[in-house]
Enzyme design. Structure first.
Site, PDB file in Angstrom:
ATOM      1  N   SER A  52       3.781  -2.392   9.967  1.00  0.00           N
ATOM      2  CA  SER A  52       5.400  -2.686  10.294  1.00  0.00           C
ATOM      3  C   SER A  52       6.177  -3.906  10.087  1.00  0.00           C
ATOM      4  O   SER A  52       7.064  -4.429  10.896  1.00  0.00           O
ATOM      5  CB  SER A  52       6.119  -2.242  11.759  1.00  0.00           C
ATOM      6  OG  SER A  52       4.733  -1.084  12.248  1.00  0.00           O
TER       7      SER A  52
ATOM      8  N   LYS B 192       0.233   4.803  -0.174  1.00  0.00           N
ATOM      9  CA  LYS B 192      -1.199   5.291   0.359  1.00  0.00           C
ATOM     10  C   LYS B 192      -0.229   6.762  -0.426  1.00  0.00           C
ATOM     11  O   LYS B 192       0.261   6.998  -1.078  1.00  0.00           O
ATOM     12  CB  LYS B 192      -0.305   5.937   1.662  1.00  0.00           C
ATOM     13  CG  LYS B 192      -0.339   4.387   2.932  1.00  0.00           C
ATOM     14  CD  LYS B 192      -0.082   4.479   4.301  1.00  0.00           C
ATOM     15  CE  LYS B 192      -0.216   2.901   4.785  1.00  0.00           C
ATOM     16  NZ  LYS B 192       0.271   3.149   6.697  1.00  0.00           N
TER      17      LYS B 192
ATOM     18  N   GLY C 277       3.229   1.940  10.843  1.00  0.00           N
ATOM     19  CA  GLY C 277       3.961   3.076  11.257  1.00  0.00           C
ATOM     20  C   GLY C 277       5.109   2.702  12.000  1.00  0.00           C
ATOM     21  O   GLY C 277       5.273   4.041  11.738  1.00  0.00           O
TER      22      GLY C 277
ATOM     23  N   HIS D 141      -9.397   1.040   5.400  1.00  0.00           N
ATOM     24  CA  HIS D 141      -8.119   1.146   5.552  1.00  0.00           C
ATOM     25  C   HIS D 141      -8.369   2.626   7.205  1.00  0.00           C
ATOM     26  O   HIS D 141      -9.056   3.006   6.990  1.00  0.00           O
ATOM     27  CB  HIS D 141      -7.052   1.931   4.878  1.00  0.00           C
ATOM     28  CG  HIS D 141      -5.693   2.111   5.328  1.00  0.00           C
ATOM     29  ND1 HIS D 141      -5.450   2.882   6.746  1.00  0.00           N
ATOM     30  CD2 HIS D 141      -4.521   0.835   5.302  1.00  0.00           C
ATOM     31  CE1 HIS D 141      -3.846   2.228   6.792  1.00  0.00           C
ATOM     32  NE2 HIS D 141      -3.261   1.404   6.024  1.00  0.00           N
TER      33      HIS D 141
ATOM     34  N   GLU E 169      -4.936  -5.275  10.187  1.00  0.00           N
ATOM     35  CA  GLU E 169      -4.107  -3.994  11.065  1.00  0.00           C
ATOM     36  C   GLU E 169      -4.225  -3.824  11.957  1.00  0.00           C
ATOM     37  O   GLU E 169      -5.209  -2.619  11.950  1.00  0.00           O
ATOM     38  CB  GLU E 169      -4.220  -3.053   9.680  1.00  0.00           C
ATOM     39  CG  GLU E 169      -3.484  -3.498   8.394  1.00  0.00           C
ATOM     40  CD  GLU E 169      -3.100  -2.345   6.669  1.00  0.00           C
ATOM     41  OE1 GLU E 169      -1.468  -2.904   6.799  1.00  0.00           O
ATOM     42  OE2 GLU E 169      -3.767  -1.683   6.825  1.00  0.00           O
TER      43      GLU E 169
ATOM     44  N   ASN F 108       0.667  -1.308   0.409  1.00  0.00           N
ATOM     45  CA  ASN F 108       0.033   0.126   0.093  1.00  0.00           C
ATOM     46  C   ASN F 108       0.817   1.436   0.262  1.00  0.00           C
ATOM     47  O   ASN F 108       1.714   1.125   1.211  1.00  0.00           O
ATOM     48  CB  ASN F 108      -0.943  -0.333   1.198  1.00  0.00           C
ATOM     49  CG  ASN F 108      -1.482   1.238   0.998  1.00  0.00           C
ATOM     50  OD1 ASN F 108      -1.896   1.711   0.597  1.00  0.00           O
ATOM     51  ND2 ASN F 108      -2.397   1.535   2.571  1.00  0.00           N
TER      52      ASN F 108
ATOM     53  N   GLU G 151      -6.958   4.355   8.306  1.00  0.00           N
ATOM     54  CA  GLU G 151      -6.277   5.746   8.350  1.00  0.00           C
ATOM     55  C   GLU G 151      -7.630   6.469   7.687  1.00  0.00           C
ATOM     56  O   GLU G 151      -8.014   7.774   8.269  1.00  0.00           O
ATOM     57  CB  GLU G 151      -5.244   5.689   7.158  1.00  0.00           C
ATOM     58  CG  GLU G 151      -3.928   5.918   7.883  1.00  0.00           C
ATOM     59  CD  GLU G 151      -2.832   5.465   7.499  1.00  0.00           C
ATOM     60  OE1 GLU G 151      -3.064   5.286   6.030  1.00  0.00           O
ATOM     61  OE2 GLU G 151      -1.439   4.557   7.724  1.00  0.00           O
TER      62      GLU G 151
END
Ligand code: 13P
Length: 252
Positions: free
Chosen positions: A214, A11, A174, A96, A168, A9, A98
């Site tokens: 990660s 992003k 991250g 996702h 996730e 991904n 985010e």
């Protein structure tokens, strides 16, 4: 046997030139990898050119989101699932964290996007996962169960061929704090159990459940030893062709 999936991904990274050069660098590095499916999700602006340059390769291309609406119309800023298909995508990431966190995406939105994706013929990679506060409060499983119940409403048995789940945990994205293989396995097995209850044993055995958060070339192999981890959704480490190829070649 479930064929593993390694997905990247990208992003909101990479201008078109960089996206193309990364895709072209990746292509020969993974051309002999037939133990897994390989997917990359460039930003919308680079999707078509990346898909064109990867034609005939073993790398498939995904959108990072799609509209809830399937019919063209006055939806400023939205990209419909059939536009992704038209640009060369075969997959789309939906829900996702985010998007859930920063763009107010609810389970209802996620559900409508999944319906739009599968109706169009795309494979939806539906993301679920709890925050650190939710994990510490002991509600991780109920959060993930709620996301699955909300997002998967209305799916038929045939639609299930076009669904993958990406677990996730938000605290692992991250942060460099990867879930341990045991932590991930525990949730993946829980997710498969929910599929079993909702859609039956055959569908749940076929379901690919990817882990994201990660994932790096040096931790993928141990994650992949867990029986219910069927691949990875990789953020940062997918931006560099050699690092992503190292993850694809987790089997040595
Ligand atoms: P990182 O691999 O950078 O933690 O990102 C994971 C992710 O969000 C993939 O969708």
């Amino acid at each position: 046997m479930r064929k593993p999936v390694i997905a990247g991904n990208w992003k909101m990274y990479k201008l078109i030139g960089d996206a193309v050069s990364t895709a072209l660098a990746l292509r020969p590095l993974v051309s002999n990898a037939n133990h897994c499916e390989i997917v990359i999700a460039p930003p919308f602006t680079a999707l078509k050119v990346v898909a064109d340059r990867l034609e005939g390769s073993n790398i498939q291309v995904a959108g990072q989101d799609c509209a809830t609406e399937t019919k063209h119309g006055a939806h400023t800023g939205e990209i419909a699932a059939n536009m992704l298909l038209d640009a060369g995508a075969t997959h789309v990431i939906i829900g996702h964290s985010e998007r859930r966190q920063h763009y107010c995406e609810s389970d209802t939105f996620v559900q409508r996007k999944i319906q739009a994706a599968v109706a169009t013929g795309l494979t939806a990679i539906m993301c679920v996962g709890e925050s650190l506060a939710q994990r510490e409060a002991g509600t991780a499983e109920s959060v993930v169960k709620g996301q699955l119940n909300g997002g998967l409403r209305g799916l038929t048995a045939t639609d299930l061929n076009r669904i993958m789940i990406a677990y996730e945990p938000v605290w692992a994205i991250g942060t460099g704090r990867t879930a341990t293989p045991d932590q991930a396995q525990e949730m993946h097995s829980f997710v498969r159990g929910i599929f079993n209850e909702k859609f039956g044993g055959e569908a749940s055995e076929r379901l690919r459940i990817l882990y994201g958060g990660s994932v790096k070339p040096d931790n993928i192999a141990s994650l992949m030893t867990a029986p219910d981890i069927d691949g990875a959704l990789v953020g940062g480490a997918s931006l560099d062709a050699e690092s992503f190829a190292g993850i694809v070649h987790y089997n040595g």
